[in-house]
Design a protein around this motif. Sequence first.
Motif, PDB file in Angstrom:
ATOM      1  N   MET A  96       0.831  -1.208   0.000  1.00 31.97           N
ATOM      2  CA  MET A  96       0.000   0.000   0.000  1.00 31.97           C
ATOM      3  C   MET A  96       0.870   1.265   0.000  1.00 31.97           C
ATOM      4  SD  MET A  96      -3.068  -0.825  -0.401  1.00 31.97           S
ATOM      5  CE  MET A  96      -3.836   0.740  -0.114  1.00 31.97           C
ATOM      6  N   LYS A  97       1.951   1.253   0.823  1.00 33.98           N
ATOM      7  CA  LYS A  97       2.845   2.409   0.856  1.00 33.98           C
ATOM      8  C   LYS A  97       3.483   2.626  -0.510  1.00 33.98           C
ATOM      9  CE  LYS A  97       4.052   2.195   5.760  1.00 33.98           C
ATOM     10  NZ  LYS A  97       5.104   1.883   6.737  1.00 33.98           N
ATOM     11  N   THR A  98       3.858   1.544  -1.180  1.00 36.89           N
ATOM     12  CA  THR A  98       4.478   1.641  -2.502  1.00 36.89           C
ATOM     13  C   THR A  98       3.492   2.215  -3.511  1.00 36.89           C
ATOM     14  OG1 THR A  98       5.842  -0.273  -1.980  1.00 36.89           O
ATOM     15  CG2 THR A  98       5.684   0.339  -4.300  1.00 36.89           C
ATOM     16  N   ILE A  99       2.265   1.747  -3.481  1.00 36.76           N
ATOM     17  CA  ILE A  99       1.239   2.246  -4.398  1.00 36.76           C
ATOM     18  C   ILE A  99       0.965   3.721  -4.150  1.00 36.76           C
ATOM     19  CG2 ILE A  99      -1.222   2.087  -5.003  1.00 36.76           C
ATOM     20  CD1 ILE A  99      -0.966  -0.951  -4.573  1.00 36.76           C
ATOM     21  N   LEU A 100       0.835   4.105  -2.895  1.00 38.84           N
ATOM     22  CA  LEU A 100       0.595   5.512  -2.575  1.00 38.84           C
ATOM     23  C   LEU A 100       1.768   6.380  -3.023  1.00 38.84           C
ATOM     24  CD1 LEU A 100      -1.107   5.246   0.941  1.00 38.84           C
ATOM     25  CD2 LEU A 100      -2.142   5.983  -1.197  1.00 38.84           C
ATOM     26  N   SER A 101       2.974   5.892  -2.859  1.00 37.56           N
ATOM     27  CA  SER A 101       4.146   6.649  -3.307  1.00 37.56           C
ATOM     28  C   SER A 101       4.113   6.857  -4.818  1.00 37.56           C
ATOM     29  CB  SER A 101       5.440   5.912  -2.923  1.00 37.56           C
ATOM     30  OG  SER A 101       5.541   5.813  -1.527  1.00 37.56           O
ATOM     31  N   LEU A 102       3.725   5.813  -5.560  1.00 40.87           N
ATOM     32  CA  LEU A 102       3.638   5.929  -7.014  1.00 40.87           C
ATOM     33  C   LEU A 102       2.575   6.939  -7.427  1.00 40.87           C
ATOM     34  CD1 LEU A 102       4.036   2.222  -8.133  1.00 40.87           C
ATOM     35  CD2 LEU A 102       5.583   4.113  -8.626  1.00 40.87           C
ATOM     36  N   ILE A 103       1.447   6.934  -6.735  1.00 36.58           N
ATOM     37  CA  ILE A 103       0.371   7.883  -7.049  1.00 36.58           C
ATOM     38  C   ILE A 103       0.848   9.310  -6.806  1.00 36.58           C
ATOM     39  CG2 ILE A 103      -1.911   8.702  -6.326  1.00 36.58           C
ATOM     40  CD1 ILE A 103      -2.673   5.743  -5.927  1.00 36.58           C
ATOM     41  N   VAL A 104       1.563   9.535  -5.713  1.00 37.97           N
ATOM     42  CA  VAL A 104       2.085  10.875  -5.401  1.00 37.97           C
ATOM     43  C   VAL A 104       3.051  11.319  -6.490  1.00 37.97           C
ATOM     44  CG1 VAL A 104       3.551  12.159  -3.789  1.00 37.97           C
ATOM     45  CG2 VAL A 104       1.713  10.723  -2.915  1.00 37.97           C
ATOM     46  N   VAL A 105       3.906  10.414  -6.951  1.00 29.65           N
ATOM     47  CA  VAL A 105       4.864  10.750  -8.010  1.00 29.65           C
ATOM     48  C   VAL A 105       4.127  11.093  -9.306  1.00 29.65           C
ATOM     49  CG1 VAL A 105       6.686   9.803  -9.487  1.00 29.65           C
ATOM     50  CG2 VAL A 105       6.759   9.430  -7.021  1.00 29.65           C
ATOM     51  N   ILE A 106       3.127  10.296  -9.661  1.00 32.07           N
ATOM     52  CA  ILE A 106       2.358  10.548 -10.881  1.00 32.07           C
ATOM     53  C   ILE A 106       1.643  11.893 -10.801  1.00 32.07           C
ATOM     54  CG2 ILE A 106       0.357   9.777 -12.238  1.00 32.07           C
ATOM     55  CD1 ILE A 106       1.220   6.890 -11.571  1.00 32.07           C
ATOM     56  N   LEU A 107       1.013  12.166  -9.658  1.00 32.43           N
ATOM     57  CA  LEU A 107       0.312  13.442  -9.496  1.00 32.43           C
ATOM     58  C   LEU A 107       1.287  14.620  -9.549  1.00 32.43           C
ATOM     59  CD1 LEU A 107      -2.309  12.537  -6.745  1.00 32.43           C
ATOM     60  CD2 LEU A 107      -2.741  13.024  -9.144  1.00 32.43           C
ATOM     61  N   SER A 108       2.445  14.456  -8.979  1.00 38.52           N
ATOM     62  CA  SER A 108       3.455  15.518  -9.004  1.00 38.52           C
ATOM     63  C   SER A 108       3.894  15.797 -10.431  1.00 38.52           C
ATOM     64  CB  SER A 108       4.669  15.126  -8.159  1.00 38.52           C
ATOM     65  OG  SER A 108       4.293  14.943  -6.828  1.00 38.52           O
ATOM     66  N   CYS A 109       4.148  14.729 -11.179  1.00 42.07           N
ATOM     67  CA  CYS A 109       4.562  14.893 -12.577  1.00 42.07           C
ATOM     68  C   CYS A 109       3.469  15.556 -13.403  1.00 42.07           C
ATOM     69  CB  CYS A 109       4.924  13.541 -13.195  1.00 42.07           C
ATOM     70  SG  CYS A 109       6.438  12.854 -12.511  1.00 42.07           S
ATOM     71  N   ALA A 110       2.237  15.152 -13.169  1.00 43.27           N
ATOM     72  CA  ALA A 110       1.117  15.718 -13.922  1.00 43.27           C
ATOM     73  C   ALA A 110       0.947  17.197 -13.596  1.00 43.27           C
ATOM     74  CB  ALA A 110      -0.166  14.961 -13.612  1.00 43.27           C
ATOM     75  N   THR A 111       1.107  17.553 -12.341  1.00 39.12           N
ATOM     76  CA  THR A 111       0.978  18.946 -11.930  1.00 39.12           C
ATOM     77  C   THR A 111       2.074  19.785 -12.561  1.00 39.12           C
ATOM     78  OG1 THR A 111       0.022  18.229  -9.836  1.00 39.12           O
ATOM     79  CG2 THR A 111       0.833  20.484  -9.931  1.00 39.12           C
ATOM     80  N   LEU A 112       3.287  19.266 -12.544  1.00 39.13           N
ATOM     81  CA  LEU A 112       4.405  19.998 -13.148  1.00 39.13           C
ATOM     82  C   LEU A 112       4.220  20.145 -14.649  1.00 39.13           C
ATOM     83  CD1 LEU A 112       7.488  18.560 -11.263  1.00 39.13           C
ATOM     84  CD2 LEU A 112       6.580  20.876 -11.121  1.00 39.13           C
ATOM     85  N   SER A 113       3.766  19.084 -15.309  1.00 43.29           N
ATOM     86  CA  SER A 113       3.611  19.165 -16.765  1.00 43.29           C
ATOM     87  C   SER A 113       2.487  20.127 -17.140  1.00 43.29           C
ATOM     88  CB  SER A 113       3.358  17.788 -17.374  1.00 43.29           C
ATOM     89  OG  SER A 113       2.100  17.307 -16.993  1.00 43.29           O
ATOM     90  N   ASN A 114       1.422  20.201 -16.338  1.00 40.28           N
ATOM     91  CA  ASN A 114       0.340  21.146 -16.617  1.00 40.28           C
ATOM     92  C   ASN A 114       0.780  22.580 -16.366  1.00 40.28           C
ATOM     93  OD1 ASN A 114      -1.535  19.328 -17.495  1.00 40.28           O
ATOM     94  ND2 ASN A 114      -2.487  19.048 -15.498  1.00 40.28           N
ATOM     95  N   ALA A 115       1.683  22.779 -15.418  1.00 39.63           N
ATOM     96  CA  ALA A 115       2.157  24.118 -15.116  1.00 39.63           C
ATOM     97  C   ALA A 115       2.963  24.689 -16.273  1.00 39.63           C
ATOM     98  CB  ALA A 115       3.004  24.100 -13.846  1.00 39.63           C
ATOM     99  N   PHE A 116       3.610  23.833 -17.034  1.00 42.14           N
ATOM    100  CA  PHE A 116       4.444  24.277 -18.132  1.00 42.14           C
ATOM    101  C   PHE A 116       3.851  23.988 -19.497  1.00 42.14           C
ATOM    102  CE2 PHE A 116       7.378  23.504 -14.584  1.00 42.14           C
ATOM    103  CZ  PHE A 116       7.904  24.783 -14.454  1.00 42.14           C
TER     104      PHE A 116
END
Length: 174
Positions: free
Chosen positions: A21-41
Motif C-alpha cells: 500500500m505504501k508503494t502504491i501511494l508513493s507511485l500515485i504521489v509521483v504521478i500526481l506531481s509529474c502531472a501537476t508539473l507538466s500542466n504548469a508548463f
Amino acid sequence: YNLNYNPSLHLTTKQSSQTIMKTILSLIVVILSCATLSNAFTFVPSTKTSVATSTSLEMGLFDGIAKAFSNEEYAAPPEGIKATARHILVKTPEEINTILEQIGTTPFANLAQQYSTCPSGARGGSLGSFSPGTMVKAFDEVVFNKDTNIGEVVGPVQTQFGYHLIVVDKRTGV
C-alpha cells in the motif's frame, strides 16, 4: 550458499500488505506531481496574438493511463461491407418472364419456392448475409451497387448458373 531460514527477514501478511500500500501511494504521489508539473508548463498556442489563454487540454489525469490499457488499436474492426439478399434462379429467359408477370400479386418467397433451381428456393430464395466476392461477379455488381434500391426486384441478371431475379434486403458499408 547458506540456505537456512532467517526469521528476521520474514514479513507477516499484515506487514506485506502495508508495504504494498505504501508503494502504491508513493507511485500515485509521483504521478500526481509529474502531472501537476507538466500542466504548469503546458503551452497552448492561440490564434489571437494579443490575448493570452489559460485553456488547458480536455484530457483528464487518468485518461492517458486508461488509454494506454484500453487496447483500442487491437479492437475488432467495425462491421464491413455486407449484404443480405434473396434471389430466384432459373435456366431460361422465358421462365423469368413467367415469374415477372406474377411479381406484385404473389410473394417473392412463394415464387422462389415454386420456380428457383437454387437450393435457397426452399428458404424463399434467402441467401443470408454475405460479403463482396462471395457470389459471382455479375451478382455482386448488382447487390453491392449503391444505386440498387433496397427491397426492389432487380433482373434478370445472367450468370453461368442461369438467370437471377434479385432482391437486396439489407446492405452495410457501401
